[in-house]
Design a protein around this motif. Sequence first.
Motif, PDB file in Angstrom:
ATOM      1  N   THR A 284       0.833  -1.198   0.000  1.00 60.00           N
ATOM      2  CA  THR A 284       0.000   0.000   0.000  1.00 60.00           C
ATOM      3  C   THR A 284       0.870   1.252   0.000  1.00 60.00           C
ATOM      4  O   THR A 284       1.848   1.347   0.737  1.00 60.00           O
ATOM      5  CB  THR A 284      -0.914  -0.004   1.238  1.00 60.00           C
ATOM      6  OG1 THR A 284      -1.747  -1.159   1.196  1.00 60.00           O
ATOM      7  CG2 THR A 284      -1.770   1.237   1.278  1.00 60.00           C
ATOM      8  N   ARG A 285       0.519   2.212  -0.853  1.00 63.04           N
ATOM      9  CA  ARG A 285       1.251   3.473  -0.926  1.00 63.04           C
ATOM     10  C   ARG A 285       0.448   4.574  -0.265  1.00 63.04           C
ATOM     11  O   ARG A 285      -0.791   4.586  -0.297  1.00 63.04           O
ATOM     12  CB  ARG A 285       1.533   3.855  -2.383  1.00 63.04           C
ATOM     13  CG  ARG A 285       2.590   2.996  -3.054  1.00 63.04           C
ATOM     14  CD  ARG A 285       3.068   3.637  -4.344  1.00 63.04           C
ATOM     15  NE  ARG A 285       3.713   4.917  -4.094  1.00 63.04           N
ATOM     16  CZ  ARG A 285       4.194   5.700  -5.070  1.00 63.04           C
ATOM     17  NH1 ARG A 285       4.056   5.337  -6.343  1.00 63.04           N
ATOM     18  NH2 ARG A 285       4.776   6.846  -4.787  1.00 63.04           N
ATOM     19  N   ILE A 303      -4.470   6.989   0.278  1.00 68.79           N
ATOM     20  CA  ILE A 303      -3.921   5.668   0.614  1.00 68.79           C
ATOM     21  C   ILE A 303      -4.392   4.729  -0.482  1.00 68.79           C
ATOM     22  O   ILE A 303      -5.590   4.572  -0.702  1.00 68.79           O
ATOM     23  CB  ILE A 303      -4.414   5.194   1.992  1.00 68.79           C
ATOM     24  CG1 ILE A 303      -3.971   6.183   3.078  1.00 68.79           C
ATOM     25  CG2 ILE A 303      -3.897   3.794   2.307  1.00 68.79           C
ATOM     26  CD1 ILE A 303      -4.563   5.885   4.454  1.00 68.79           C
ATOM     27  N   ALA A 304      -3.454   4.125  -1.205  1.00 69.66           N
ATOM     28  CA  ALA A 304      -3.813   3.344  -2.393  1.00 69.66           C
ATOM     29  C   ALA A 304      -3.092   2.005  -2.406  1.00 69.66           C
ATOM     30  O   ALA A 304      -1.949   1.887  -1.953  1.00 69.66           O
ATOM     31  CB  ALA A 304      -3.458   4.121  -3.663  1.00 69.66           C
ATOM     32  N   SER A 305      -3.791   0.999  -2.929  1.00 77.42           N
ATOM     33  CA  SER A 305      -3.215  -0.344  -3.022  1.00 77.42           C
ATOM     34  C   SER A 305      -3.667  -0.999  -4.319  1.00 77.42           C
ATOM     35  O   SER A 305      -4.846  -0.907  -4.681  1.00 77.42           O
ATOM     36  CB  SER A 305      -3.658  -1.192  -1.829  1.00 77.42           C
ATOM     37  OG  SER A 305      -3.129  -2.509  -1.923  1.00 77.42           O
ATOM     38  N   TYR A 307      -4.893  -4.061  -6.720  1.00 77.09           N
ATOM     39  CA  TYR A 307      -5.562  -5.346  -6.507  1.00 77.09           C
ATOM     40  C   TYR A 307      -5.345  -6.227  -7.729  1.00 77.09           C
ATOM     41  O   TYR A 307      -5.201  -5.735  -8.844  1.00 77.09           O
ATOM     42  CB  TYR A 307      -7.047  -5.177  -6.171  1.00 77.09           C
ATOM     43  CG  TYR A 307      -7.920  -4.538  -7.217  1.00 77.09           C
ATOM     44  CD1 TYR A 307      -8.612  -5.309  -8.158  1.00 77.09           C
ATOM     45  CD2 TYR A 307      -8.094  -3.156  -7.248  1.00 77.09           C
ATOM     46  CE1 TYR A 307      -9.442  -4.721  -9.104  1.00 77.09           C
ATOM     47  CE2 TYR A 307      -8.919  -2.562  -8.192  1.00 77.09           C
ATOM     48  CZ  TYR A 307      -9.587  -3.351  -9.109  1.00 77.09           C
ATOM     49  OH  TYR A 307     -10.398  -2.762 -10.052  1.00 77.09           O
ATOM     50  N   VAL A 317      -6.495  -0.434  -9.090  1.00 81.00           N
ATOM     51  CA  VAL A 317      -6.013   0.147  -7.839  1.00 81.00           C
ATOM     52  C   VAL A 317      -7.231   0.678  -7.082  1.00 81.00           C
ATOM     53  O   VAL A 317      -8.169   1.194  -7.690  1.00 81.00           O
ATOM     54  CB  VAL A 317      -5.014   1.295  -8.095  1.00 81.00           C
ATOM     55  CG1 VAL A 317      -4.490   1.856  -6.777  1.00 81.00           C
ATOM     56  CG2 VAL A 317      -3.851   0.816  -8.959  1.00 81.00           C
ATOM     57  N   GLY A 319      -8.462   2.698  -3.155  1.00 82.84           N
ATOM     58  CA  GLY A 319      -7.911   3.478  -2.054  1.00 82.84           C
ATOM     59  C   GLY A 319      -8.924   4.424  -1.460  1.00 82.84           C
ATOM     60  O   GLY A 319     -10.118   4.385  -1.771  1.00 82.84           O
ATOM     61  N   VAL A 332      -4.676   2.048   6.621  1.00 82.09           N
ATOM     62  CA  VAL A 332      -3.700   1.392   5.734  1.00 82.09           C
ATOM     63  C   VAL A 332      -3.891  -0.124   5.686  1.00 82.09           C
ATOM     64  O   VAL A 332      -4.024  -0.703   4.599  1.00 82.09           O
ATOM     65  CB  VAL A 332      -2.257   1.758   6.156  1.00 82.09           C
ATOM     66  CG1 VAL A 332      -1.248   0.874   5.427  1.00 82.09           C
ATOM     67  CG2 VAL A 332      -1.977   3.225   5.840  1.00 82.09           C
ATOM     68  N   VAL A 335      -7.220  -0.997   3.867  1.00 79.29           N
ATOM     69  CA  VAL A 335      -7.138  -0.857   2.408  1.00 79.29           C
ATOM     70  C   VAL A 335      -6.410  -2.057   1.813  1.00 79.29           C
ATOM     71  O   VAL A 335      -6.831  -2.625   0.798  1.00 79.29           O
ATOM     72  CB  VAL A 335      -6.428   0.458   2.027  1.00 79.29           C
ATOM     73  CG1 VAL A 335      -6.055   0.474   0.542  1.00 79.29           C
ATOM     74  CG2 VAL A 335      -7.324   1.656   2.349  1.00 79.29           C
ATOM     75  N   ASP A 336      -5.325  -2.462   2.460  1.00 75.17           N
ATOM     76  CA  ASP A 336      -4.560  -3.606   1.974  1.00 75.17           C
ATOM     77  C   ASP A 336      -5.404  -4.880   1.978  1.00 75.17           C
ATOM     78  O   ASP A 336      -5.429  -5.630   0.993  1.00 75.17           O
ATOM     79  CB  ASP A 336      -3.313  -3.794   2.848  1.00 75.17           C
ATOM     80  CG  ASP A 336      -2.498  -5.006   2.428  1.00 75.17           C
ATOM     81  OD1 ASP A 336      -1.900  -4.982   1.336  1.00 75.17           O
ATOM     82  OD2 ASP A 336      -2.477  -5.992   3.193  1.00 75.17           O
ATOM     83  N   ALA A 339      -8.094  -4.801  -0.740  1.00 78.04           N
ATOM     84  CA  ALA A 339      -7.526  -5.070  -2.057  1.00 78.04           C
ATOM     85  C   ALA A 339      -7.361  -6.572  -2.281  1.00 78.04           C
ATOM     86  O   ALA A 339      -7.677  -7.103  -3.357  1.00 78.04           O
ATOM     87  CB  ALA A 339      -6.179  -4.367  -2.205  1.00 78.04           C
TER      88      ALA A 339
END
Length: 347
Positions: A284-285, A303-305, A307, A317, A319, A332, A335-336, A339
């Motif tokens: 996750t970024r 916050i993006a991850s 998939y 992606v 988030g 975080v 989100v992970d 995904a």
Amino acid sequence: MPTPPVTELSSRARDIFRLVVEGYLESGQPVGSKTLSGDAGLNLSPASIRSVLAELEALGLLAAPHTSAGRMPTTSGLRLFVDGMMQVAEPTRQERRAIEHRLAAPGPIEAALEATSALLSDISGAAGMVMVPRREPRLVQLSLVPLSATRALAVLVGEDGGIENRVIDLAHHTSPSALEQASNYVTARLAGRTLGEAAAAMRAELAAGKTQLDDVSRDLVERGLAVWSEDAARRPVLIVRGAANLLDETALGDIERVRQLLDDLENKQTVAELLDSARDADATRIFIGSENRLFALSGSSVIASPYRDRQGRVVGVLGVIGPTRLNYARVVPMVDFTARSLGKRIG
């Protein structure tokens, strides 16, 4: 000024810095020395606390808004906290089951993407975002089924078992044999191809007159291609849910920032480009405030991850986006996990 590594801070500075950041993330308000002096774990006088706060401000980790005597973390400070001090709160078993149950509901993949975006919004208290998968399914069959004298149902079947339906209008003189001829013609060119690939091949044949179709069947094929192509072009690149969550009570004092953020979200293509930059990430970024050009004015965090499908290929992606005071430690890992759960739903 480069952000100092957390190891260069004294233990006292780390403790005070952590309390300021956690207090800000919880309340959205600057944290003052009076509030900090009430923490039994510090055992420091307000004067000593103010001295440390001044040091942290000089390092660029904290800032003092002109309307308050308290301090709040800067973008650099939040980055230091997230990367070096934050202790994530993994989803509980109950939360994991709730997420998996919500995403496992039967229905088309579009419904799962909508559910995912709404779920991310619920989890974060901010706005949830999901990029629609780019890839097109490989197709195996098209059937044109008469519904009435003037309408037919076009049924498209994919290799993954997915089925999509469209209703098309018919001329009064369209016969069942014309529907069957058009169905057979398209199906023969769909096998193992995406709709885009099959459409290109069929258009080339139609333009060159290399088909044995009569005029009615040819018209059906051309109009059918137009319906499917128009639908694909209208599909959103990004699904956003929960934008209203950004208008909470703490936003009233900074309404211009929120207005800017909502304007940013209207430009879904640009937001999708930011999310797409997380496509190749191993984990996750987190994009904080002015670290990303798109949300520099609104001072928001993303916050993006990525998939993946069941073959492990990244297909999109997801988030959340919200103010920099997001609860990173909770959001975080959520989100992970979301995904990974969505990936199980993707063929």
